[in-house]
Scaffold this active site. Sequence first.
Site, PDB file in Angstrom:
ATOM      1  N   SER A 262     -37.957  52.089  31.389  1.00  0.00           N
ATOM      2  CA  SER A 262     -38.275  53.483  31.700  1.00  0.00           C
ATOM      3  C   SER A 262     -38.407  54.224  30.390  1.00  0.00           C
ATOM      4  O   SER A 262     -37.842  53.820  29.369  1.00  0.00           O
ATOM      5  CB  SER A 262     -37.156  54.099  32.547  1.00  0.00           C
ATOM      6  OG  SER A 262     -37.295  55.504  32.641  1.00  0.00           O
TER       7      SER A 262
ATOM      8  N   TYR B 189     -28.285  55.638  34.142  1.00  0.00           N
ATOM      9  CA  TYR B 189     -29.624  55.068  34.262  1.00  0.00           C
ATOM     10  C   TYR B 189     -30.217  54.802  32.873  1.00  0.00           C
ATOM     11  O   TYR B 189     -30.767  53.721  32.614  1.00  0.00           O
ATOM     12  CB  TYR B 189     -30.507  56.044  35.037  1.00  0.00           C
ATOM     13  CG  TYR B 189     -31.909  55.563  35.304  1.00  0.00           C
ATOM     14  CD1 TYR B 189     -32.163  54.663  36.339  1.00  0.00           C
ATOM     15  CD2 TYR B 189     -32.986  56.025  34.555  1.00  0.00           C
ATOM     16  CE1 TYR B 189     -33.455  54.230  36.604  1.00  0.00           C
ATOM     17  CE2 TYR B 189     -34.272  55.592  34.810  1.00  0.00           C
ATOM     18  CZ  TYR B 189     -34.509  54.703  35.829  1.00  0.00           C
ATOM     19  OH  TYR B 189     -35.792  54.264  36.090  1.00  0.00           O
TER      20      TYR B 189
ATOM     21  N   LYS C 195     -31.512  51.184  31.146  1.00  0.00           N
ATOM     22  CA  LYS C 195     -32.903  50.970  30.740  1.00  0.00           C
ATOM     23  C   LYS C 195     -33.029  50.741  29.239  1.00  0.00           C
ATOM     24  O   LYS C 195     -33.903  49.986  28.790  1.00  0.00           O
ATOM     25  CB  LYS C 195     -33.752  52.150  31.186  1.00  0.00           C
ATOM     26  CG  LYS C 195     -33.870  52.288  32.706  1.00  0.00           C
ATOM     27  CD  LYS C 195     -34.439  51.025  33.350  1.00  0.00           C
ATOM     28  CE  LYS C 195     -34.717  51.211  34.835  1.00  0.00           C
ATOM     29  NZ  LYS C 195     -35.311  49.998  35.442  1.00  0.00           N
TER      30      LYS C 195
END
Length: 292
Positions: free
Chosen positions: A144, A156, A160
């Site tokens: 991402s 998150y 990533k």
Amino acid sequence: MDSFEGKVAVITGAASGIGLGMAQAFAEAGIRVVLSDVEIEALDAAAAALRASGADVHTVVADVSDAEQVQALAHASLQRYGGIDILCNNAGVGAGTMPSWHSTLDDWQWVLGVNLMGVVHGIRSFMPFLLKQRTPAHIVNTASMAGLSAGGNPVYGASKAAVVSLSESLYIELQRNRSNVSVSLLCPGFVATRILSAERNRPSSLPEASPEPASPLAAAMRQWFNEQVEQGLNPLDVGRQVLAAIREQRFYVFTHPEWLSHVEHRLHNLLQGRNPSASPLPGMEEALRRVL
């Protein structure tokens, strides 16, 4: 790969979102696809729609956070088609919130288990087969833009960022060994997926979710992110970009090149020894200004 006709691709997180977009784009190119996901009904619906368009599709239910299930996915794919040409480690979830210390250990374990260990399990399970074939093969790992910039969702983003580092190292390892396997790193921006409703797939073994911040600022942030995802890029367009990157053996796949300014901001801080600072996404400051 000069031709895609008849090739075989395995895609995790393929029942919806970017995974389904890749499956659609691959099927358009004549690639046979193995769709894998934890959502059985959605997986069956995705497969039925692809078959209706003439695609050769096989489905395998698998939780990528479980190494044994990913190993079973690899064996099932080989048993079905006899070989694998493309592996897309795509399954991903989002959980947790800001500040980072509010995120529960269940949040960390779930997100890292899917987003990072899912990629690790995919590499470990499929790589021996890809190398043994000695024919051109390609791995696509979904990260991402959150893994390349600072100031986003900490859980998150950490997952990533780890996928970015792992993928870059894997690419260099394979190049040094003059391997038949190449790698691409997919770093999408806002795409019209169901990532913000990932809790629907949260395992019962990790039930403790972090509390949602109750401030007006947090509410405005949530609303803004929801709007951006709803208006995001069509997953099929992402799939076509991935297909182009495989054809060109291009490592970085940026679906939103305009976001690279945020990566540049972080790198400037790093190279100049400055303390970290956030670089707001386009439109975010205006949305937040309404509640400040």
